[in-house]
Write a protein that holds these residues in place. Structure first.
Motif, PDB file in Angstrom:
ATOM      1  N   VAL A  19     -34.143  91.403  15.606  1.00 44.86           N
ATOM      2  CA  VAL A  19     -33.410  90.666  16.635  1.00 44.86           C
ATOM      3  C   VAL A  19     -31.937  90.520  16.257  1.00 44.86           C
ATOM      4  N   TYR A  20     -31.669  90.292  14.971  1.00 39.84           N
ATOM      5  CA  TYR A  20     -30.310  90.037  14.507  1.00 39.84           C
ATOM      6  C   TYR A  20     -29.488  91.298  14.284  1.00 39.84           C
ATOM      7  N   LEU A  21     -30.083  92.475  14.469  1.00 38.15           N
ATOM      8  CA  LEU A  21     -29.303  93.706  14.355  1.00 38.15           C
ATOM      9  C   LEU A  21     -28.126  93.675  15.327  1.00 38.15           C
ATOM     10  N   ASN A  22     -27.043  94.296  14.944  1.00 41.73           N
ATOM     11  CA  ASN A  22     -25.881  94.389  15.826  1.00 41.73           C
ATOM     12  C   ASN A  22     -26.144  95.517  16.825  1.00 41.73           C
ATOM     13  N   TRP A  23     -26.859  95.188  17.889  1.00 47.05           N
ATOM     14  CA  TRP A  23     -27.304  96.203  18.839  1.00 47.05           C
ATOM     15  C   TRP A  23     -26.148  96.887  19.580  1.00 47.05           C
ATOM     16  N   PRO A  24     -25.059  96.189  19.896  1.00 45.97           N
ATOM     17  CA  PRO A  24     -23.930  96.911  20.521  1.00 45.97           C
ATOM     18  C   PRO A  24     -23.416  98.074  19.666  1.00 45.97           C
ATOM     19  N   LEU A  67     -31.790 101.927   9.964  1.00 47.36           N
ATOM     20  CA  LEU A  67     -32.640 100.754  10.169  1.00 47.36           C
ATOM     21  C   LEU A  67     -33.314 100.329   8.871  1.00 47.36           C
ATOM     22  N   ILE A  68     -33.718 101.305   8.061  1.00 53.57           N
ATOM     23  CA  ILE A  68     -34.357 100.982   6.780  1.00 53.57           C
ATOM     24  C   ILE A  68     -33.359 100.266   5.872  1.00 53.57           C
ATOM     25  N   VAL A  69     -32.145 100.803   5.783  1.00 52.56           N
ATOM     26  CA  VAL A  69     -31.110 100.182   4.956  1.00 52.56           C
ATOM     27  C   VAL A  69     -30.776  98.781   5.480  1.00 52.56           C
ATOM     28  N   ALA A  70     -30.760  98.623   6.801  1.00 49.10           N
ATOM     29  CA  ALA A  70     -30.423  97.327   7.401  1.00 49.10           C
ATOM     30  C   ALA A  70     -31.445  96.253   7.060  1.00 49.10           C
ATOM     31  N   MET A  71     -32.695  96.633   6.876  1.00 48.07           N
ATOM     32  CA  MET A  71     -33.747  95.654   6.595  1.00 48.07           C
ATOM     33  C   MET A  71     -33.700  95.139   5.155  1.00 48.07           C
ATOM     34  N   VAL A 307     -15.134  92.034  13.736  1.00 42.83           N
ATOM     35  CA  VAL A 307     -15.611  90.701  14.139  1.00 42.83           C
ATOM     36  C   VAL A 307     -16.729  90.231  13.221  1.00 42.83           C
ATOM     37  N   THR A 308     -17.691  91.106  12.926  1.00 44.68           N
ATOM     38  CA  THR A 308     -18.800  90.689  12.066  1.00 44.68           C
ATOM     39  C   THR A 308     -18.336  90.442  10.641  1.00 44.68           C
ATOM     40  N   VAL A 370     -23.574  98.078   6.928  1.00 46.74           N
ATOM     41  CA  VAL A 370     -22.897  97.129   7.817  1.00 46.74           C
ATOM     42  C   VAL A 370     -23.918  96.255   8.526  1.00 46.74           C
ATOM     43  N   GLN A 371     -25.000  96.882   8.985  1.00 45.56           N
ATOM     44  CA  GLN A 371     -26.057  96.127   9.669  1.00 45.56           C
ATOM     45  C   GLN A 371     -26.743  95.157   8.709  1.00 45.56           C
ATOM     46  N   SER A 372     -26.957  95.580   7.467  1.00 42.87           N
ATOM     47  CA  SER A 372     -27.572  94.698   6.471  1.00 42.87           C
ATOM     48  C   SER A 372     -26.705  93.469   6.247  1.00 42.87           C
ATOM     49  N   ALA A 373     -25.392  93.678   6.154  1.00 38.73           N
ATOM     50  CA  ALA A 373     -24.477  92.538   5.980  1.00 38.73           C
ATOM     51  C   ALA A 373     -24.525  91.609   7.183  1.00 38.73           C
ATOM     52  N   HIS A 374     -24.660  92.189   8.364  1.00 30.89           N
ATOM     53  CA  HIS A 374     -24.704  91.384   9.591  1.00 30.89           C
ATOM     54  C   HIS A 374     -26.033  90.638   9.732  1.00 30.89           C
ATOM     55  N   VAL A 375     -27.124  91.336   9.450  1.00 33.81           N
ATOM     56  CA  VAL A 375     -28.451  90.737   9.611  1.00 33.81           C
ATOM     57  C   VAL A 375     -28.684  89.587   8.626  1.00 33.81           C
ATOM     58  N   HIS A 376     -28.213  89.748   7.409  1.00 35.72           N
ATOM     59  CA  HIS A 376     -28.553  88.796   6.333  1.00 35.72           C
ATOM     60  C   HIS A 376     -27.491  87.735   6.086  1.00 35.72           C
ATOM     61  N   LYS A 377     -26.510  87.643   6.968  1.00 33.05           N
ATOM     62  CA  LYS A 377     -25.542  86.556   6.784  1.00 33.05           C
ATOM     63  C   LYS A 377     -26.199  85.232   7.213  1.00 33.05           C
ATOM     64  N   PRO A 378     -25.910  84.136   6.531  1.00 39.32           N
ATOM     65  CA  PRO A 378     -26.514  82.843   6.890  1.00 39.32           C
ATOM     66  C   PRO A 378     -26.137  82.439   8.315  1.00 39.32           C
ATOM     67  N   ARG A 379     -27.112  81.893   9.024  1.00 37.75           N
ATOM     68  CA  ARG A 379     -26.884  81.427  10.409  1.00 37.75           C
ATOM     69  C   ARG A 379     -27.295  79.963  10.508  1.00 37.75           C
TER      70      ARG A 379
END
Length: 379
Positions: A19-24, A67-71, A307-308, A370-379
């Protein structure tokens, strides 16, 4: 311990990562690659072979790897950044002894199922390593001479190894990409001003030395410079590539000749029409509108990355994201400048559009980081 490890309880797990992937960014990357598929189909005369079909397969593999790296948590990539950089240096060294030769350059390692170009991998591992270095280094030491000299050596070692292949385009990208991370990390501007001033002075000295007893370049090297400044000096020799590219660019006009109607590529006047000069094929067939559309997609990808990075409070993640974004920008900026005559022809492909396996796979893995950094940043 990094900011992320201190706040591990806020890091998403399981399905939330998707869900948190940067889909754009994923959609924009797919749109850019689709431009490439169309152009490769066109330059092959309306056939999916020999270029479009393998390119589609590589893109599918690259997206899977992304996607694997992003997870994988971003702190893991920070911890292995040094190892990844060392491995890429070893692969560059292997090219020196076991590399396969193509078009007069020794840049690839033949793995059987594909040819790996380690210099493409080094562009990303260098950014990773420098981001990890500045994440580890206290901010008060960033501009001290010793701590500035170390990353300079980290940049110059692979740059020298790539220049020996020879691959001037990739060497330039390594220098600029590494320097960008240093600048973003807070290294004092005076270091960069000194290097720029020295470079400008060196260029002036080269031109002033022409025809003197202390001439710094050979006559044939000056002739190459003359050809770059005015390709019409040697339209059938050194200036042939750029002359044909300019004809293709100009003939496209505002809206282009139409899909698969480009005469420069279809009649084989345009060299390297499926790799380095594919942008001119696109401009001939789709005109200024098509070229501007592709450039807009590229700039949107950069914007989302910036932005991310700005919204991420982890230093490593921010530097890594901005470093990869800058490397991506340099990719298409140098290629477009090269094929339009604004820069010398140095052999840099157009990212995700030019035909090639190593460049596409490595770039998509980089966006996985880049996606890994975006997905795993604290929210």
């Amino acid at each position: 311990m990094s900011y992320l490890e201190h706040n591990a309880k806020y890091v998403p797990t399981g399905f939330r990562k998707l869900v948190y992937l940067n889909w754009p960014v994923i959609l924009l990357l797919s749109a850019v690659a689709s431009f490439g598929f169309l152009m490769l189909y066109s330059v092959a005369g309306g056939s999916v072979t020999p270029w479009m079909e393998p390119q589609v397969k590589r893109f599918g593999l690259g997206m899977t790897l992304m996607l694997i790296v992003a997870m994988v948590p971003i702190w893991f990539w920070r911890n292995v950044a040094g190892l990844a950089f060392v491995v890429s240096l070893m692969l560059l060294l292997a090219v020196e002894f076991f590399g396969s030769v193509g078009m007069g350059a020794q840049r690839w390692i033949d793995l059987g199922f594909m040819r790996l170009q380690p210099s493409e991998l080094t562009k990303i591992t260098l950014v990773m390593f420098l981001a990890a270095y500045y994440d580890w280094l206290p901010s008060g030491k960033t501009s001290r001479p010793f701590w500035v000299l170390l990353p300079v050596l980290f940049i110059l070692i692979p740059t020298y190894m790539v220049l020996r292949q020879p691959d001037l385009g990739t060497a330039i990208l390594l220098l600029l990409g590494g320097s960008t991370v240093m600048f973003l990390a807070g290294v004092h501007w005076a270091y960069f001003a000194t290097v720029i001033a020295a470079g400008v002075g060196g260029i002036v000295a080269v031109f002033e030395s022409r025809g003197t007893t202390w001439q710094l370049l050979k006559d044939y090297q000056f002739r190459r410079i003359d050809t770059f400044i005015d390709p019409s000096n040697d339209p059938l020799g050194a200036g042939y590539h750029i002359t044909q590219a300019k004809i293709a660019l100009g003939s496209g006009g505002l809206t282009g000749r139409g899909f698969m109607q480009g005469t420069q590529s279809r009649l084989n006047f345009l060299p390297e029409k499926h790799t380095d000069f594919i942008f001119t094929t696109l401009a001939e067939e789709f005109g200024f509108v098509g070229a501007a559309a592709l450039l807009t997609l590229y700039l949107l990808i950069i914007l989302f990355c910036v932005v991310t990075a700005i919204t991420n409070r982890d230093r490593f993640s921010s530097l890594l994201t901005l470093g990869i974004a800058m490397t991506f920008f340099l990719f298409f900026a140098v290629n477009m400048a090269m094929v339009t005559g604004l820069a010398p022809v140095v052999g840099v492909p157009l990212p995700l559009v030019s035909y090639g396996g190593s460049a596409m796979l490595v770039l998509l893995v980089a966006f996985g980081l880049v996606q890994s950094a975006h997905v795993h940043k604290p929210r």
